[in-house]
Design a protein around this motif. Structure first.
Motif, mmCIF file in Angstrom:
data_model
loop_
_atom_site.group_PDB
_atom_site.id
_atom_site.type_symbol
_atom_site.label_atom_id
_atom_site.label_comp_id
_atom_site.label_asym_id
_atom_site.label_seq_id
_atom_site.Cartn_x
_atom_site.Cartn_y
_atom_site.Cartn_z
ATOM 1 N N GLU A 1 7.772 -5.389 0.686
ATOM 2 C CA GLU A 1 7.137 -4.467 1.620
ATOM 3 C C GLU A 1 6.621 -3.232 0.896
ATOM 4 O O GLU A 1 7.175 -2.822 -0.119
ATOM 5 C CB GLU A 1 8.148 -4.038 2.685
ATOM 6 N N SER A 2 5.603 -2.634 1.474
ATOM 7 C CA SER A 2 5.090 -1.376 0.943
ATOM 8 C C SER A 2 4.405 -0.603 2.065
ATOM 9 O O SER A 2 4.066 -1.175 3.100
ATOM 10 C CB SER A 2 4.101 -1.615 -0.201
ATOM 11 N N GLY A 3 4.238 0.708 1.844
ATOM 12 C CA GLY A 3 3.470 1.525 2.765
ATOM 13 C C GLY A 3 4.269 2.481 3.623
ATOM 14 O O GLY A 3 3.685 3.271 4.364
ATOM 15 N N GLY A 4 5.574 2.436 3.558
ATOM 16 C CA GLY A 4 6.363 3.357 4.368
ATOM 17 C C GLY A 4 6.313 4.768 3.817
ATOM 18 O O GLY A 4 5.713 5.027 2.776
ATOM 19 N N GLY A 5 6.928 5.692 4.541
ATOM 20 C CA GLY A 5 6.960 7.073 4.075
ATOM 21 C C GLY A 5 7.111 8.057 5.196
ATOM 22 O O GLY A 5 7.560 7.705 6.291
ATOM 23 N N LEU A 6 6.727 9.299 4.914
ATOM 24 C CA LEU A 6 6.846 10.411 5.859
ATOM 25 C C LEU A 6 5.463 10.781 6.378
ATOM 26 O O LEU A 6 4.520 10.921 5.586
ATOM 27 C CB LEU A 6 7.482 11.610 5.150
ATOM 28 N N VAL A 7 5.369 10.944 7.689
ATOM 29 C CA VAL A 7 4.089 11.307 8.297
ATOM 30 C C VAL A 7 4.365 12.215 9.483
ATOM 31 O O VAL A 7 5.441 12.143 10.104
ATOM 32 C CB VAL A 7 3.317 10.037 8.734
ATOM 33 N N GLN A 8 3.421 13.061 9.798
ATOM 34 C CA GLN A 8 3.555 13.938 10.966
ATOM 35 C C GLN A 8 3.237 13.168 12.248
ATOM 36 O O GLN A 8 2.477 12.194 12.235
ATOM 37 C CB GLN A 8 2.626 15.141 10.841
ATOM 38 N N ALA A 9 3.792 13.626 13.339
ATOM 39 C CA ALA A 9 3.497 13.027 14.636
ATOM 40 C C ALA A 9 1.985 13.028 14.876
ATOM 41 O O ALA A 9 1.301 14.012 14.564
ATOM 42 C CB ALA A 9 4.208 13.791 15.738
ATOM 43 N N GLY A 10 1.504 11.910 15.397
ATOM 44 C CA GLY A 10 0.071 11.749 15.612
ATOM 45 C C GLY A 10 -0.651 11.099 14.452
ATOM 46 O O GLY A 10 -1.815 10.709 14.581
ATOM 47 N N GLY A 11 0.034 10.983 13.332
ATOM 48 C CA GLY A 11 -0.566 10.403 12.140
ATOM 49 C C GLY A 11 -0.493 8.888 12.127
ATOM 50 O O GLY A 11 -0.067 8.255 13.103
ATOM 51 N N SER A 12 -0.914 8.316 11.003
ATOM 52 C CA SER A 12 -0.987 6.867 10.848
ATOM 53 C C SER A 12 -0.350 6.420 9.541
ATOM 54 O O SER A 12 -0.316 7.178 8.562
ATOM 55 C CB SER A 12 -2.453 6.399 10.862
ATOM 56 N N LEU A 13 0.145 5.211 9.562
ATOM 57 C CA LEU A 13 0.628 4.538 8.356
ATOM 58 C C LEU A 13 0.253 3.072 8.450
ATOM 59 O O LEU A 13 0.156 2.527 9.555
ATOM 60 C CB LEU A 13 2.147 4.642 8.207
ATOM 61 N N ARG A 14 0.072 2.435 7.288
ATOM 62 C CA ARG A 14 -0.176 0.999 7.240
ATOM 63 C C ARG A 14 0.878 0.347 6.369
ATOM 64 O O ARG A 14 0.979 0.648 5.178
ATOM 65 C CB ARG A 14 -1.569 0.693 6.697
ATOM 66 N N LEU A 15 1.665 -0.518 6.988
ATOM 67 C CA LEU A 15 2.697 -1.252 6.264
ATOM 68 C C LEU A 15 2.142 -2.603 5.825
ATOM 69 O O LEU A 15 1.354 -3.222 6.540
ATOM 70 C CB LEU A 15 3.925 -1.461 7.149
ATOM 71 N N SER A 16 2.587 -3.045 4.661
ATOM 72 C CA SER A 16 2.211 -4.355 4.139
ATOM 73 C C SER A 16 3.462 -5.109 3.728
ATOM 74 O O SER A 16 4.456 -4.507 3.316
ATOM 75 C CB SER A 16 1.293 -4.215 2.922
ATOM 76 N N CYS A 17 3.389 -6.428 3.825
ATOM 77 C CA CYS A 17 4.500 -7.272 3.402
ATOM 78 C C CYS A 17 3.915 -8.554 2.828
ATOM 79 O O CYS A 17 3.251 -9.300 3.540
ATOM 80 C CB CYS A 17 5.414 -7.584 4.572
ATOM 81 N N ALA A 18 4.166 -8.773 1.545
ATOM 82 C CA ALA A 18 3.619 -9.936 0.855
ATOM 83 C C ALA A 18 4.738 -10.922 0.530
ATOM 84 O O ALA A 18 5.765 -10.540 -0.044
ATOM 85 C CB ALA A 18 2.920 -9.504 -0.425
ATOM 86 N N ALA A 19 4.512 -12.166 0.903
ATOM 87 C CA ALA A 19 5.468 -13.237 0.604
ATOM 88 C C ALA A 19 5.033 -13.964 -0.655
ATOM 89 O O ALA A 19 3.846 -14.230 -0.847
ATOM 90 C CB ALA A 19 5.551 -14.207 1.770
ATOM 91 N N SER A 20 6.004 -14.286 -1.498
ATOM 92 C CA SER A 20 5.697 -15.015 -2.733
ATOM 93 C C SER A 20 6.793 -16.042 -3.000
ATOM 94 O O SER A 20 7.899 -15.935 -2.486
ATOM 95 C CB SER A 20 5.580 -14.046 -3.913
ATOM 96 N N ASP B 1 14.051 -18.560 7.628
ATOM 97 C CA ASP B 1 13.704 -17.152 7.854
ATOM 98 C C ASP B 1 13.998 -16.345 6.598
ATOM 99 O O ASP B 1 15.081 -16.457 6.011
ATOM 100 C CB ASP B 1 14.540 -16.578 8.999
ATOM 101 N N TYR B 2 13.044 -15.514 6.214
ATOM 102 C CA TYR B 2 13.233 -14.596 5.097
ATOM 103 C C TYR B 2 12.955 -13.178 5.564
ATOM 104 O O TYR B 2 12.120 -12.955 6.442
ATOM 105 C CB TYR B 2 12.315 -14.952 3.933
ATOM 106 N N TRP B 3 13.667 -12.225 4.933
ATOM 107 C CA TRP B 3 13.526 -10.811 5.291
ATOM 108 C C TRP B 3 13.111 -9.991 4.084
ATOM 109 O O TRP B 3 13.515 -10.277 2.948
ATOM 110 C CB TRP B 3 14.862 -10.267 5.811
ATOM 111 N N GLY B 4 12.317 -8.966 4.353
ATOM 112 C CA GLY B 4 12.034 -7.969 3.338
ATOM 113 C C GLY B 4 13.214 -7.030 3.170
ATOM 114 O O GLY B 4 14.192 -7.095 3.918
ATOM 115 N N GLN B 5 13.096 -6.132 2.198
ATOM 116 C CA GLN B 5 14.215 -5.259 1.863
ATOM 117 C C GLN B 5 14.336 -4.075 2.808
ATOM 118 O O GLN B 5 15.366 -3.392 2.824
ATOM 119 C CB GLN B 5 14.066 -4.736 0.414
ATOM 120 N N GLY B 6 13.327 -3.838 3.587
ATOM 121 C CA GLY B 6 13.321 -2.706 4.521
ATOM 122 C C GLY B 6 12.759 -1.460 3.866
ATOM 123 O O GLY B 6 12.946 -1.234 2.671
ATOM 124 N N MET B 7 12.046 -0.669 4.627
ATOM 125 C CA MET B 7 11.529 0.605 4.118
ATOM 126 C C MET B 7 11.528 1.650 5.232
ATOM 127 O O MET B 7 11.314 1.337 6.399
ATOM 128 C CB MET B 7 10.126 0.450 3.535
#
Length: 119
Positions: A6-25, A107-113
């Protein structure tokens, strides 16, 4: 062995946007449903959004109209576009995939972010 990264997590202000990605290999034949879950402190893990290999989607009521799930089947990747974020969206986000491998479907899980939305 299959991994979800997984990638793309983080800190954002209310009203903002984030895009999370998760790639399986790994040794993947195909992937059925890909999901995003989240778990806030002291709460149970909940389904946020799901998408089938054919593109059908399902959302939690709390995120409808704000979040969009999509996937790239060729890249075995799922995305979660999160707009109009609220402090109550703060949680650890996990991706999940039902993967067809040699010998069955698992079923597989990502590590969480962490996603943190400040007010």
């Amino acid at each position: 062995q299959v991994q979800l990264v997984e990638s793309g997590g983080g800190l954002v202000q209310a009203g903002g946007s984030l895009r999370l990605s998760c790639a399986a290999s790994g040794k993947i034949f195909s992937i059925n449903v890909m999901d995003w879950y989240r778990q806030a402190p002291g709460k149970q893990r909940e389904l946020v959004a799901a998408i089938t290999s054919g593109g059908s989607t399902n959302y939690a009521d709390s995120v409808k109209g704000r979040f969009t799930i999509s996937r790239d089947n060729a890249e075995n990747t799922v995305y979660l576009q999160m707009n109009s974020l609220k402090p109550e969206d703060t949680a650890v986000y996990y991706c999940n995939a039902a993967v067809n491998v040699n010998g069955g479907s698992y079923d597989y899980w990502g590590q969480g972010m962490q996603v943190t939305v400040s007010s």
